[in-house]
Design a protein around this motif. Structure first.
Motif, PDB file in Angstrom:
ATOM      1  N   GLU A 267       0.817  -1.220   0.000  1.00  0.00           N
ATOM      2  CA  GLU A 267       0.000   0.000   0.000  1.00  0.00           C
ATOM      3  C   GLU A 267       0.847   1.264   0.000  1.00  0.00           C
ATOM      4  O   GLU A 267       0.372   2.332  -0.403  1.00  0.00           O
ATOM      5  N   ASP A 268       2.093   1.159   0.445  1.00  0.00           N
ATOM      6  CA  ASP A 268       2.948   2.339   0.578  1.00  0.00           C
ATOM      7  C   ASP A 268       3.672   2.716  -0.719  1.00  0.00           C
ATOM      8  O   ASP A 268       4.416   3.712  -0.734  1.00  0.00           O
TER       9      ASP A 268
ATOM     10  N   VAL B 203       4.512   4.498  -3.990  1.00  0.00           N
ATOM     11  CA  VAL B 203       4.119   5.844  -4.421  1.00  0.00           C
ATOM     12  C   VAL B 203       4.607   6.103  -5.843  1.00  0.00           C
ATOM     13  O   VAL B 203       5.559   5.480  -6.317  1.00  0.00           O
ATOM     14  N   ILE B 204       3.934   7.034  -6.499  1.00  0.00           N
ATOM     15  CA  ILE B 204       4.374   7.513  -7.809  1.00  0.00           C
ATOM     16  C   ILE B 204       5.560   8.442  -7.601  1.00  0.00           C
ATOM     17  O   ILE B 204       5.554   9.283  -6.700  1.00  0.00           O
ATOM     18  N   ALA B 205       6.584   8.287  -8.393  1.00  0.00           N
ATOM     19  CA  ALA B 205       7.783   9.113  -8.242  1.00  0.00           C
ATOM     20  C   ALA B 205       8.422   9.331  -9.605  1.00  0.00           C
ATOM     21  O   ALA B 205       8.197   8.568 -10.545  1.00  0.00           O
TER      22      ALA B 205
ATOM     23  N   THR C  69      -1.221   2.294 -10.641  1.00  0.00           N
ATOM     24  CA  THR C  69      -1.841   3.092  -9.585  1.00  0.00           C
ATOM     25  C   THR C  69      -3.194   3.623 -10.031  1.00  0.00           C
ATOM     26  O   THR C  69      -4.166   3.629  -9.259  1.00  0.00           O
TER      27      THR C  69
ATOM     28  N   PRO D 274      12.440   5.117  -4.443  1.00  0.00           N
ATOM     29  CA  PRO D 274      11.820   5.260  -5.768  1.00  0.00           C
ATOM     30  C   PRO D 274      12.727   5.811  -6.860  1.00  0.00           C
ATOM     31  O   PRO D 274      12.643   5.362  -8.007  1.00  0.00           O
TER      32      PRO D 274
END
Length: 358
Positions: free
Chosen positions: A92-93, A95-97, A259, A349
């Motif tokens: 869940e953690d 992220v888009i980067a 995502t 990321p």
């Protein structure tokens, strides 16, 4: 042999069926029973059935196409590379980067990825930014014009994963040949690159459990692999660093796409996926625990894999391509401190800088 009258009668019976019958059924052979043995004439399809490109057979395309092989003398083959265990919080953690381009090599890689992204969006009708912009003015028209369905997403995923395994295989192959040619060790890069390619192939096999591509998709994949493989082969000979940066940017786009799929699923825009279970192949490969084997969980695992590939390739792009060891298979003096690993417990990321790992 069947008489000409019998053939005409059989065709007439088929042609009198309503169009919905043919639109909702997977292609089935027209069979005439002659008393001795059935004769298959042809696969019939109603003339009003719509043509579909980048699609699979069947109304929804969601089907198990690969039953267990009938091989009683053969045991189940274990994966060549066992997948690390991901916790639910780690999934869940993600992220888009985006890693900012810093030199000409980075800009070349980024430009290539943006060009490929534009072409794929055009081919699959995926225009997220335009959909958001139009949705602010006319939500209903935005849905009608740009809405992504389960079928569209699945077609996109299959095409994407069918070529995503090319870079790792090309890079691993070339480094393998160079290691033998120079008669020196490769410092651990080959295994990681081949494992990445293997992992991308498992993504593809998982999606193929749920949808079978049509002939047009297969032709497009054949052409894409031919072009992409040779382009990567030449590019990696010229500049391995640029190629790793290219794959890093490519994986950034993959994380972004998955995502958005998860967000659409959570928003109720993909109802067919809400109750869909992950295939047994995926459950075994990712060691998915009980209670976490839905389509949403599957997308979380695949997105986490793409995020790991993003980290790995950005990191490899920061290293000396000839002499630096692979930090993802190295041992560290203090394992409790954050460091590159096969898992995603210390995921970075935008990649690890050389001074952080060498």
């Amino acid at each position: 042999m069947a008489s000409r009258g019998a053939v005409k009668s059989a065709v007439a019976v088929h042609s009198q069926q309503p169009a919905a019958y043919f639109n909702n059924a997977i292609k089935s052979p027209l069979v005439i029973h002659t008393g001795r043995r059935p004769i298959c004439l042809a696969t019939y399809r109603h003339p009003t059935a719509s043509k579909r490109y980048f699609s699979g057979t069947g109304p929804s395309g969601i089907k198990e196409f690969f039953p267990e092989p009938n091989a009683p003398q053969t045991r189940i083959t274990q994966p060549a590379w066992k997948h690390p265990i991901y916790s639910q919080k780690q999934l869940e953690d993600i992220v888009i980067a985006h890693r900012q381009a810093k030199d000409w090599s980075d800009w070349v890689a980024l430009a290539a990825v943006r060009t490929l992204r534009w072409g794929l969006d055009l081919a699959t009708g995926y225009k997220h930014d335009k959909a958001v912009s139009l949705g602010k003015r006319d939500p209903q028209q935005a849905v009608q014009k740009y809405a992504m369905t389960e079928r569209k997403y699945m077609n996109r995923n299959i095409f994407l994963e069918s070529v995503a395994g090319v870079p790792g295989m090309v890079a691993g192959m070339l480094r393998h040949l160079r290691s033998m040619r120079r008669m020196r060790r490769d410092n651990g890069w080959i295994e990681t690159l081949l494992e990445e390619s293997y992992n991308e192939r498992m993504h593809l096999l998982t999606f193929l459990k749920m949808r079978e591509p049509g002939w047009f998709m297969r032709v497009m994949v054949l052409c894409a692999q031919g072009v992409f493989f040779n382009a990567m082969f030449v590019s990696y000979l010229v500049s391995p660093r640029t190629c790793h940066r290219f794959v890093g940017y490519l994986e950034e786009e993959a994380v972004l796409t998955y995502t958005r799929e998860i967000a659409d699923l959570d928003a109720g825009k993909l109802p067919e996926w809400e109750t869909m279970a992950a295939p047994d192949l995926a459950v075994k490969y990712w060691n998915m625990p009980e209670g976490y084997r839905t389509m949403r969980d599957l997308l979380l695992y695949i997105r986490a894999d793409e995020a790991k590939h993003r980290e790995v390739n950005h990191t490899l792009g920061n290293l000396d391509q000839d002499d630096d060891p692979n930090p993802f298979v190295s041992e560290y003096k203090d394992p409790s401190q954050p460091h590159p690993s096969k898992g995603i417990e210390y995921l970075k990321p935008t990649g690890w800088e050389r001074k952080e790992v060498i």
